[in-house]
Write an enzyme that holds these catalytic residues in place. Structure first.
Site, short mmCIF file in Angstrom:
data_model
loop_
_atom_site.label_atom_id
_atom_site.label_comp_id
_atom_site.label_asym_id
_atom_site.label_seq_id
_atom_site.Cartn_x
_atom_site.Cartn_y
_atom_site.Cartn_z
N LYS A 52 0.81 -1.23 0.00
CA LYS A 52 0.00 0.00 0.00
C LYS A 52 0.84 1.28 0.00
O LYS A 52 0.43 2.30 -0.56
CB LYS A 52 -0.94 0.01 1.21
CG LYS A 52 -2.02 -1.06 1.18
CD LYS A 52 -3.04 -0.80 0.10
CE LYS A 52 -4.22 -1.77 0.17
NZ LYS A 52 -5.22 -1.54 -0.87
N GLU A 87 -10.23 5.62 3.17
CA GLU A 87 -10.88 4.49 3.83
C GLU A 87 -9.85 3.39 4.02
O GLU A 87 -8.79 3.39 3.39
CB GLU A 87 -12.02 3.97 2.96
CG GLU A 87 -11.62 3.01 1.85
CD GLU A 87 -10.70 3.57 0.79
OE1 GLU A 87 -9.87 2.81 0.25
OE2 GLU A 87 -10.80 4.78 0.48
N SER A 103 1.49 -9.74 -0.95
CA SER A 103 1.18 -8.31 -0.85
C SER A 103 1.41 -7.72 0.53
O SER A 103 1.53 -6.51 0.67
CB SER A 103 -0.27 -8.06 -1.29
OG SER A 103 -1.16 -8.84 -0.51
#
Length: 414
Positions: free
Chosen positions: A100, A122, A387
């Site tokens: 991210k 969010e 990830s």
């Protein structure tokens, strides 16, 4: 005919100027948000080819994020299932523990260029929230993170991390109290604050230009992985795979490989099964619709309202998928598979026990499919985008699964 040749100029052709990937995408906005998204798009187009912006982002990635992250060969895990070799792109080693931060630092840099004072977002699993709180701290910006109450309870470690980084974590208490409702709340806040803030969407979804921006920032994952795998082995992997919720880690991994002779698999959460409300497998059960300002495949009822969704992985329980995924599915370039909660959790414990790597539950879905692939193919190789790391999931996993006893991992020891 080379079926991959049509994708050689793909990134220059898609999306279109108005944000479409074929018939998917676009920007369906309330009148008050149209200027905000036009400003974001014009600003991004002004700097995405700027040497100064690119060089600063590269410096941040190297000196702050710790990029490039490595590709790792799972030698012991691979031997359990034959001679198909499983490799991992280790985004769990990116600063903050997941992919991210790749787009959050880019969005933070964009916000500084635009003169904004606050980042709004969010989060579901909390990794996007942590990454954006990190970016806000780095760039000296305020930060509001909207998070469903259900996810706040499941992802308590990440909630604490966000608060320690200075973010304001705002509980969302309506509906299912998960990711979809968090997106709703963040959009509502952005409507009121866009003059001083930018909404940093956490995946390759939402109105144009965010699907394009997030994909571009995340493509560093696949660019690195492609070069690293070639350097390690001298050949391309036979297949690559990644988990798919909204689609950021997967498109970041996939797009640099689109023109290569590599099979590509996106893995969605089948959860508890195929009944409505038991999964979030949009590509398997969805139809075309509109949500949060864009068109794509959605899990929706006959009136076009989002259906309830579920996944053990908080970062995957969204009733839609990014528009680029929908387009690439229709083109036949990406295959979409599923993994259940139980399959993902067994993969979680197998990687932990046999390789010493505790993965995020989201990433475990991709790993579960890679294990299926290895069992079936027997030879060759598959490269998995890992990830994120599983620190955020430890409390929840231990409370519900212990240390993996129910999966009888000893049966894999030969």
């Amino acid at each position: 005919m080379n079926k991959y040749k049509e994708f050689e100029n793909y990134l220059k052709e898609f999306p279109s100027e108005d944000g479409y990937f074929g018939e998917y995408g676009g920007a369906f906005l309330t009148p008050e948000l149209i200027p905000a998204f036009e400003e974001a798009n014009n600003s991004y187009e002004a700097i995405c080819h700027s040497a100064q912006f690119i060089n600063e982002l590269r410096r941040i990635r190297k000196e702050f994020q710790g990029r490039p992250t490595p590709v790792y060969h799972c030698e012991r895990l691979s031997k359990l299932f034959g001679n198909c070799q499983i490799y991992l792109k280790r985004e769990d080693l990116n600063h903050t523990g997941a992919h991210k931060l790749n787009h959050c630092m880019g969005e933070g840099l964009l916000a500084k260029f635009m003169g904004k004072k606050k980042l709004i977002a969010e989060t579901g699993a909390g990794q996007h929230g942590v990454a954006l709180a990190t970016a806000a701290a780095y760039f000296g910006l305020e930060c509001d993170i909207y998070m469903g109450e259900v996810d706040i309870a499941k992802q308590h470690p990440n909630v604490i991390r966000m608060k320690m980084l200075g973010a304001n974590v705002i509980p969302v208490t309506h509906g299912l109290k998960t990711l979809k409702e968090a997106v709703d709340a963040a959009f509502e806040a952005y409507t009121k604050e866009y003059h001083d803030a930018i909404y940093c969407i956490g995946s390759t979804l939402g109105p144009h230009p965010f699907p394009k921006m997030v994909r571009d920032f995340q493509s560093v994952v696949g660019i690195e992985a492609r070069e690293q795998f070639l350097d390690m082995t001298g050949i391309m992997p036979d297949a690559i795979c990644a988990c798919v919720g909204g689609g950021s880690n997967s498109l970041g991994m996939f797009t640099p490989f689109l023109a290569d002779p590599v099979e590509i698999y996106g893995v969605e959460p089948l959860g508890k099964g195929s009944n409505v409300g038991d999964h979030a497998a949009t590509m398997q059960f969805g139809t075309k619709g509109r949500l949060h300002g864009f068109e794509s495949y959605l899990l929706q009822d006959e009136n076009g309202e989002p259906l309830p969704v579920y996944s053990i992985a908080s970062g995957l329980d969204y009733p839609g998928v990014g528009p680029e995924h929908a387009y690439l599915r229709d083109r036949g370039r990406i295959h979409y598979e599923t993994a259940t909660d139980e399959e993902a959790m067994e993969a979680f414990f197998l990687l932990s026990r046999f390789e010493g790597i505790i993965p995020a539950i989201e990433s475990s879905h991709a790993l579960a499919y890679a294990i299926k692939y290895a069992k079936e193919k027997k030879t060759g190789s598959i490269l998995v985008c890992l990830s994120g790391r599983g620190d955020k999931d430890i409390d929840y996993v231990y409370e519900n699964y212990g240390c993996g006893e129910k999966f009888d991992l000893d049966k894999y020891i030969k």
